[in-house]
Design a protein around this motif. Structure first.
Motif, PDB file in Angstrom:
ATOM      1  N   ARG A 204      -0.178   6.139   9.871  1.00 32.11           N
ATOM      2  CA  ARG A 204      -1.474   6.776   9.617  1.00 32.11           C
ATOM      3  C   ARG A 204      -2.244   5.957   8.590  1.00 32.11           C
ATOM      4  O   ARG A 204      -2.047   6.104   7.383  1.00 32.11           O
ATOM      5  CB  ARG A 204      -1.288   8.215   9.154  1.00 32.11           C
ATOM      6  CG  ARG A 204      -0.585   9.075  10.193  1.00 32.11           C
ATOM      7  CD  ARG A 204      -0.619  10.545   9.832  1.00 32.11           C
ATOM      8  NE  ARG A 204      -1.990  11.066   9.830  1.00 32.11           N
ATOM      9  CZ  ARG A 204      -2.291  12.330   9.523  1.00 32.11           C
ATOM     10  NH1 ARG A 204      -1.325  13.185   9.197  1.00 32.11           N
ATOM     11  NH2 ARG A 204      -3.539  12.732   9.540  1.00 32.11           N
ATOM     12  N   SER A 205      -3.089   5.074   9.062  1.00 34.83           N
ATOM     13  CA  SER A 205      -3.893   4.248   8.169  1.00 34.83           C
ATOM     14  C   SER A 205      -5.082   5.042   7.661  1.00 34.83           C
ATOM     15  O   SER A 205      -5.505   6.026   8.258  1.00 34.83           O
ATOM     16  CB  SER A 205      -4.376   2.995   8.902  1.00 34.83           C
ATOM     17  OG  SER A 205      -5.193   3.344   9.996  1.00 34.83           O
ATOM     18  N   GLY A 206      -5.608   4.596   6.532  1.00 30.66           N
ATOM     19  CA  GLY A 206      -6.770   5.259   5.940  1.00 30.66           C
ATOM     20  C   GLY A 206      -6.984   4.747   4.537  1.00 30.66           C
ATOM     21  O   GLY A 206      -6.439   3.712   4.153  1.00 30.66           O
ATOM     22  N   SER A 207      -7.734   5.491   3.758  1.00 25.22           N
ATOM     23  CA  SER A 207      -8.050   5.040   2.401  1.00 25.22           C
ATOM     24  C   SER A 207      -8.012   6.174   1.378  1.00 25.22           C
ATOM     25  O   SER A 207      -8.463   5.996   0.251  1.00 25.22           O
ATOM     26  CB  SER A 207      -9.444   4.402   2.390  1.00 25.22           C
ATOM     27  OG  SER A 207     -10.427   5.344   2.831  1.00 25.22           O
ATOM     28  N   ALA A 208      -7.482   7.319   1.740  1.00 28.93           N
ATOM     29  CA  ALA A 208      -7.529   8.496   0.870  1.00 28.93           C
ATOM     30  C   ALA A 208      -6.706   8.316  -0.397  1.00 28.93           C
ATOM     31  O   ALA A 208      -5.570   7.844  -0.355  1.00 28.93           O
ATOM     32  CB  ALA A 208      -7.034   9.720   1.640  1.00 28.93           C
ATOM     33  N   ASP A 209      -7.302   8.685  -1.536  1.00 28.37           N
ATOM     34  CA  ASP A 209      -6.568   8.825  -2.788  1.00 28.37           C
ATOM     35  C   ASP A 209      -5.944  10.213  -2.825  1.00 28.37           C
ATOM     36  O   ASP A 209      -6.283  11.084  -2.020  1.00 28.37           O
ATOM     37  CB  ASP A 209      -7.508   8.642  -3.978  1.00 28.37           C
ATOM     38  CG  ASP A 209      -7.971   7.199  -4.156  1.00 28.37           C
ATOM     39  OD1 ASP A 209      -7.247   6.287  -3.709  1.00 28.37           O
ATOM     40  OD2 ASP A 209      -9.044   6.999  -4.761  1.00 28.37           O
ATOM     41  N   GLY A 210      -5.031  10.418  -3.797  1.00 28.94           N
ATOM     42  CA  GLY A 210      -4.433  11.740  -3.942  1.00 28.94           C
ATOM     43  C   GLY A 210      -2.933  11.678  -4.092  1.00 28.94           C
ATOM     44  O   GLY A 210      -2.355  10.600  -4.314  1.00 28.94           O
ATOM     45  N   PRO A 211      -2.264  12.825  -3.975  1.00 26.98           N
ATOM     46  CA  PRO A 211      -0.807  12.849  -4.081  1.00 26.98           C
ATOM     47  C   PRO A 211      -0.165  11.948  -3.032  1.00 26.98           C
ATOM     48  O   PRO A 211      -0.724  11.732  -1.950  1.00 26.98           O
ATOM     49  CB  PRO A 211      -0.460  14.328  -3.824  1.00 26.98           C
ATOM     50  CG  PRO A 211      -1.719  15.071  -4.087  1.00 26.98           C
ATOM     51  CD  PRO A 211      -2.841  14.155  -3.726  1.00 26.98           C
ATOM     52  N   CYS A 236      -5.076  -4.370   1.760  1.00 24.43           N
ATOM     53  CA  CYS A 236      -5.769  -5.506   2.357  1.00 24.43           C
ATOM     54  C   CYS A 236      -6.948  -5.111   3.242  1.00 24.43           C
ATOM     55  O   CYS A 236      -8.079  -5.547   3.026  1.00 24.43           O
ATOM     56  CB  CYS A 236      -4.751  -6.329   3.131  1.00 24.43           C
ATOM     57  SG  CYS A 236      -5.431  -7.731   4.003  1.00 24.43           S
ATOM     58  N   ALA A 237      -6.714  -4.305   4.277  1.00 19.44           N
ATOM     59  CA  ALA A 237      -7.772  -3.988   5.239  1.00 19.44           C
ATOM     60  C   ALA A 237      -8.823  -3.042   4.664  1.00 19.44           C
ATOM     61  O   ALA A 237      -9.922  -2.929   5.215  1.00 19.44           O
ATOM     62  CB  ALA A 237      -7.182  -3.395   6.516  1.00 19.44           C
ATOM     63  N   ASN A 238      -8.512  -2.382   3.561  1.00 19.14           N
ATOM     64  CA  ASN A 238      -9.511  -1.560   2.878  1.00 19.14           C
ATOM     65  C   ASN A 238     -10.330  -2.369   1.875  1.00 19.14           C
ATOM     66  O   ASN A 238     -11.318  -1.860   1.336  1.00 19.14           O
ATOM     67  CB  ASN A 238      -8.846  -0.384   2.151  1.00 19.14           C
ATOM     68  CG  ASN A 238      -8.562   0.781   3.069  1.00 19.14           C
ATOM     69  OD1 ASN A 238      -9.336   1.080   3.979  1.00 19.14           O
ATOM     70  ND2 ASN A 238      -7.446   1.469   2.843  1.00 19.14           N
ATOM     71  N   ALA A 239      -9.889  -3.602   1.570  1.00 15.08           N
ATOM     72  CA  ALA A 239     -10.571  -4.465   0.599  1.00 15.08           C
ATOM     73  C   ALA A 239     -10.591  -3.843  -0.791  1.00 15.08           C
ATOM     74  O   ALA A 239     -11.563  -3.961  -1.536  1.00 15.08           O
ATOM     75  CB  ALA A 239     -11.996  -4.801   1.051  1.00 15.08           C
ATOM     76  N   ARG A 256     -14.438  -1.295  -3.001  1.00 15.38           N
ATOM     77  CA  ARG A 256     -14.964  -0.182  -2.221  1.00 15.38           C
ATOM     78  C   ARG A 256     -14.438  -0.321  -0.798  1.00 15.38           C
ATOM     79  O   ARG A 256     -14.387  -1.420  -0.247  1.00 15.38           O
ATOM     80  CB  ARG A 256     -16.498  -0.197  -2.225  1.00 15.38           C
ATOM     81  CG  ARG A 256     -17.133   1.014  -1.550  1.00 15.38           C
ATOM     82  CD  ARG A 256     -18.655   0.866  -1.521  1.00 15.38           C
ATOM     83  NE  ARG A 256     -19.236   0.791  -2.853  1.00 15.38           N
ATOM     84  CZ  ARG A 256     -19.546   1.856  -3.588  1.00 15.38           C
ATOM     85  NH1 ARG A 256     -19.344   3.077  -3.115  1.00 15.38           N
ATOM     86  NH2 ARG A 256     -20.086   1.703  -4.780  1.00 15.38           N
ATOM     87  N   VAL A 257     -14.041   0.782  -0.203  1.00 14.00           N
ATOM     88  CA  VAL A 257     -13.438   0.757   1.131  1.00 14.00           C
ATOM     89  C   VAL A 257     -14.344   0.028   2.122  1.00 14.00           C
ATOM     90  O   VAL A 257     -15.518   0.379   2.284  1.00 14.00           O
ATOM     91  CB  VAL A 257     -13.139   2.186   1.622  1.00 14.00           C
ATOM     92  CG1 VAL A 257     -12.610   2.161   3.060  1.00 14.00           C
ATOM     93  CG2 VAL A 257     -12.115   2.842   0.708  1.00 14.00           C
ATOM     94  N   GLY A 267     -14.754  -1.195 -11.200  1.00 10.36           N
ATOM     95  CA  GLY A 267     -14.300  -0.227 -10.200  1.00 10.36           C
ATOM     96  C   GLY A 267     -14.891  -0.442  -8.822  1.00 10.36           C
ATOM     97  O   GLY A 267     -14.749  -1.507  -8.218  1.00 10.36           O
ATOM     98  N   PRO A 268     -15.618   0.551  -8.293  1.00 10.66           N
ATOM     99  CA  PRO A 268     -16.148   0.460  -6.929  1.00 10.66           C
ATOM    100  C   PRO A 268     -17.284  -0.548  -6.762  1.00 10.66           C
ATOM    101  O   PRO A 268     -17.684  -0.839  -5.629  1.00 10.66           O
ATOM    102  CB  PRO A 268     -16.639   1.880  -6.653  1.00 10.66           C
ATOM    103  CG  PRO A 268     -16.905   2.470  -7.996  1.00 10.66           C
ATOM    104  CD  PRO A 268     -15.889   1.861  -8.919  1.00 10.66           C
ATOM    105  N   ASP A 269     -17.804  -1.094  -7.870  1.00  3.06           N
ATOM    106  CA  ASP A 269     -18.861  -2.105  -7.761  1.00  3.06           C
ATOM    107  C   ASP A 269     -18.307  -3.472  -7.379  1.00  3.06           C
ATOM    108  O   ASP A 269     -19.044  -4.338  -6.920  1.00  3.06           O
ATOM    109  CB  ASP A 269     -19.617  -2.230  -9.089  1.00  3.06           C
ATOM    110  CG  ASP A 269     -20.426  -0.987  -9.409  1.00  3.06           C
ATOM    111  OD1 ASP A 269     -20.830  -0.286  -8.450  1.00  3.06           O
ATOM    112  OD2 ASP A 269     -20.655  -0.709 -10.603  1.00  3.06           O
TER     113      ASP A 269
END
Length: 301
Positions: A204-211, A236-239, A256-257, A267-269
């Motif tokens: 399950r690929s994705g970019s979610a933060d969390g537990p 890698c694929a989320n950069a 940033r994703v 950070g995201p910049d």
């Protein structure tokens, strides 16, 4: 691709497509320690006389010795601080999963590498889907996984499964952290070979933060760990560059994703273009990243 940080602040880089090992001083002065740019091969030897074929992973021991996964030679190389290169294990051009002493053993496109305080070398044998271990005496064994059998099963030793394991990191207790690239997860391996999934969910690929179990990665590649047990991952694929707390909470440290490109910033910049290798200071104060398609070494402070 690979990057390693020595105790004196020197960075060592596996400059993969140049087929060289580079050294970067704390002041940013870059030299070539071993290999010759654009000249692939497998020769042992001193400095520019040595040859590599797409070196990927790099680790530095307490005595300054470097260990390299020479991926397309299917070997593990050793480089002294003076640049003398020897082949530690595996045989040039011979793919396989055989355990054994030194050059009688076989690897299949090894990527990640880490070295323990006792001189044991750990290797993610990527196309074999296994983790290998090389004793200080040069004996190669399989720590976890089964050669040629991909999967995502947690378990002990040969009962566990990986899918293209990539980056490796080792903490002070002897626990290994693995970027299980094809599973989109980060795995944890105890010294006895017991494997668990630290973060992410297989397939399950994705970019979610969390537990940990709710977090998602997309082809994680590099992994490093600081003295506090915080794990850092190049997603890698989320950069992006991600961080996993000792409690298992995943957050995004920089990038940033899918925000491909080049840009410094907080950070995201910030922007990366295929972040691959990663190394972190013991304090966690500075993180170094090989930003592969930008042809750069980046630092996050």
């Amino acid at each position: 691709m690979g990057i390693a940080l020595a105790a004196d602040g020197t960075l060592y880089v596996a400059d993969t497509d140049n087929h060289t090992i580079r050294r970067v001083t704390p002041a940013g002065v870059v030299t070539t320690l071993a290999g010759a740019a654009g000249a692939k091969g497998s020769n042992d030897g001193q400095g520019g006389a040595a040859r590599f074929n797409h070196p990927v992973g790099i680790a530095v021991a307490a005595d300054g010795m470097l260990y390299i996964t020479d991926a397309d030679n299917h070997t593990i190389r050793k480089v002294t601080p003076a640049g003398e290169v020897t082949t530690l294990a595996g045989q040039v051009g011979r793919k396989g999963g055989a355990d054994g002493a030194g050059r009688t053993a076989a690897f299949y496109t090894p990527h990640g590498i880490a070295v323990g305080s006792d001189g044991t070398v750990y290797v993610s044998d990527t196309e074999n889907h296994t983790l290998r271990r090389i004793s200080a005496a040069g004996e190669v064994g399989t720590l976890a996984g089964a050669a040629g059998q991909k999967g995502s099963t947690d378990g002990s030793g040969s009962a566990a499964r990986f899918f293209h394991p990539a980056g490796l990191a080792l903490d002070a207790t002897g626990t290994l952290y693995v970027a299980d690239n094809g599973n989109h997860t980060v795995r944890k391996v105890l010294p006895a070979g017991t494997v668990t999934t630290l973060a992410g969910q297989p397939g399950r690929s994705g970019s979610a933060d969390g537990p940990a179990s709710a977090a998602r990665f997309d082809w994680p590649n590099g992994v490093s760990v600081d003295a506090q047990g915080v794990v850092y991952v190049t997603d890698c694929a989320n950069a992006t560059v991600r961080r996993i707390s000792p409690a298992g909470e995943v957050s995004t440290l920089a990038g940033r994703v899918h925000g491909w490109g080049y840009q410094d910033g907080a950070g995201p910049d910030a922007r990366f273009e295929v972040p691959l290798g990663i190394a972190v200071e013991a304090s966690g104060a500075t993180v170094f990243v090989t930003d592969a398609k930008n042809q750069l070494i980046r630092c996050i402070r």
